[in-house]
Design an enzyme around this catalytic site. Structure first.
Site: not given
Length: 378
Positions: A73-74, A202, A328
């Site tokens: 996802g990042t 993700s 996170c």
């Protein structure tokens, strides 16, 4: 009371499902070829990636050619935001709009663009974490290159009205990106119906492995790569493809979509049961929305006079895994910026707990969790 093992931290990561693991295994053992190779093992790997690309595309009602595989996802957020803004050919569009409750991957990508001279507008949300489309409309202008608003919040589970937000963005000629990492397969997402230009997802949030994700890029959307090399993934994500991970993501998407309606109903029932049980305990308060605006697997509450991290440790000693914050940023001792954006005080933020479910959780686990929580707060 016998200690049981209960995992209620599925917004941090999920276990790999048996179907996904079985699909991945051949590409970790016998079929380990590189898709860039022109021999038969490369062909097998290429076909596996093609299959997974279609599985992910089908889950979003997109074309396979619009799916770019990433490391998660990042990276997808970074590529979507930085890549699309740098590709914008209109010199007057030098502004990006986002919200105060976005994931760090979005906010830090915006900060990088700010360093490069772009302007960033960060919009506030209401006490439930909701961005009213009229607030976005008031902030828009013909200088906006991109609007980025998450589909569902990773902390309090607020579901945003992304179709309306995309509509507002397009009325001003701007692209619309959504970080759908938490919402993907837990809410209805249709990139055509919702008029989405860019969407991040993700694998490890949907029972696929860590280290794999995808970015949907609508055909014709201008975008430039942010890393460089061999030109894989239509030149947008150079690097040898993570074939086992990609296969796992594709299979996880296929499995999730086949049971999504039932899973949403099942998780929503467990969610509501936890909320009801917890609110019956003195000093417990719900954070975020109630009902349809809340993600089916998210419960977030605070406990008067308690520290969330202390409760997490006590629950862990009873075999229950939950979170006091987004995983996170779990190492941070600062109050959650998402919760402060909702108007909570620093003390209230530090007393918060997040419960996040998967399709594998059960009523028995909810009952055990409730019993333990009653004992800890009595």
């Amino acid at each position: 009371m016998a200690i049981k093992r209960v995992y209620f931290d599925n917004s941090a990561t999920t276990k790999i499902s048996p179907e996904v693991l079985n699909a991945m295994m051949p590409y970790l053992t016998e079929e380990y070829g590189n898709p860039s190779s022109i021999h038969y093992m490369g062909d097998v790997a290429t076909m596996a990636v093609h299959t997974a690309r279609k599985q992910v595309a089908d889950s979003l009602n997109s074309r396979p050619s619009e799916i770019i595989f990433t490391s998660g996802g990042t990276e997808s957020d970074n590529l979507a935001i930085i890549g699309s803004v740098l590709a914008c050919k209109d010199p007057k569009r030098q502004r990006i709009i986002t919200t105060t409750i976005e994931h760090e991957a979005v906010l830090e990508a915006c900060n990088e663009l700010k360093v490069r001279g772009y302007k960033i507008t960060v919009l506030g949300v209401d006490r439930e974490g909701y961005l009213d489309p009229s607030v976005l409309d008031d902030a828009m202008g013909d200088d906006v290159a991109l609007v980025s608003v998450m589909a569902a919040n990773n902390v309090v589970g607020t579901i945003e009205d992304i179709s309306e937000l995309a509509k507002v963005s397009h009325e001003y000629g701007s692209l619309f990106h959504t970080d759908a990492v938490q919402g993907y397969t837990k809410m209805k997402l249709d990139v055509k119906k919702d008029s989405i230009d860019l969407l991040s997802l993700s694998g490890h949030k949907i029972h696929a492995p860590k280290g794999v994700g995808a970015l949907y890029v609508k055909d014709g959307t201008p975008i430039l790569p942010i890393n460089f090399g061999g030109g894989q993934e239509r030149g947008l994500r150079s690097s040898t493809e993570n074939v086992p991970g990609i296969v796992g993501l594709g299979k996880a998407a296929e499995v999730a979509m086949s049971t999504m309606n039932e899973d949403i109903i099942g998780m929503s029932k467990l969610r509501d049961e936890i909320i009801s049980n917890m609110l019956s305990i003195n000093g417990v308060h719900l954070n975020g929305p109630i009902g349809k605006k809340r993600l089916c697997n998210n419960v977030h509450f605070r406990i008067d006079g308690s520290k969330g991290s202390d409760i997490v440790i006590k629950l862990s000693k009873n075999g229950i895994a939950v979170s006091a914050a987004s995983a996170c940023s779990a190492g941070s001792s600062e109050p959650s910026y998402v919760l402060t954006s909702l108007g909570l005080t620093a003390e209230q933020c530090m007393s918060a707990l997040r419960i996040s479910l998967s399709r594998y959780n059960t009523k028995e686990e909810v009952a055990y969790f409730t019993e333990v929580m009653r004992n800890l707060t009595s």
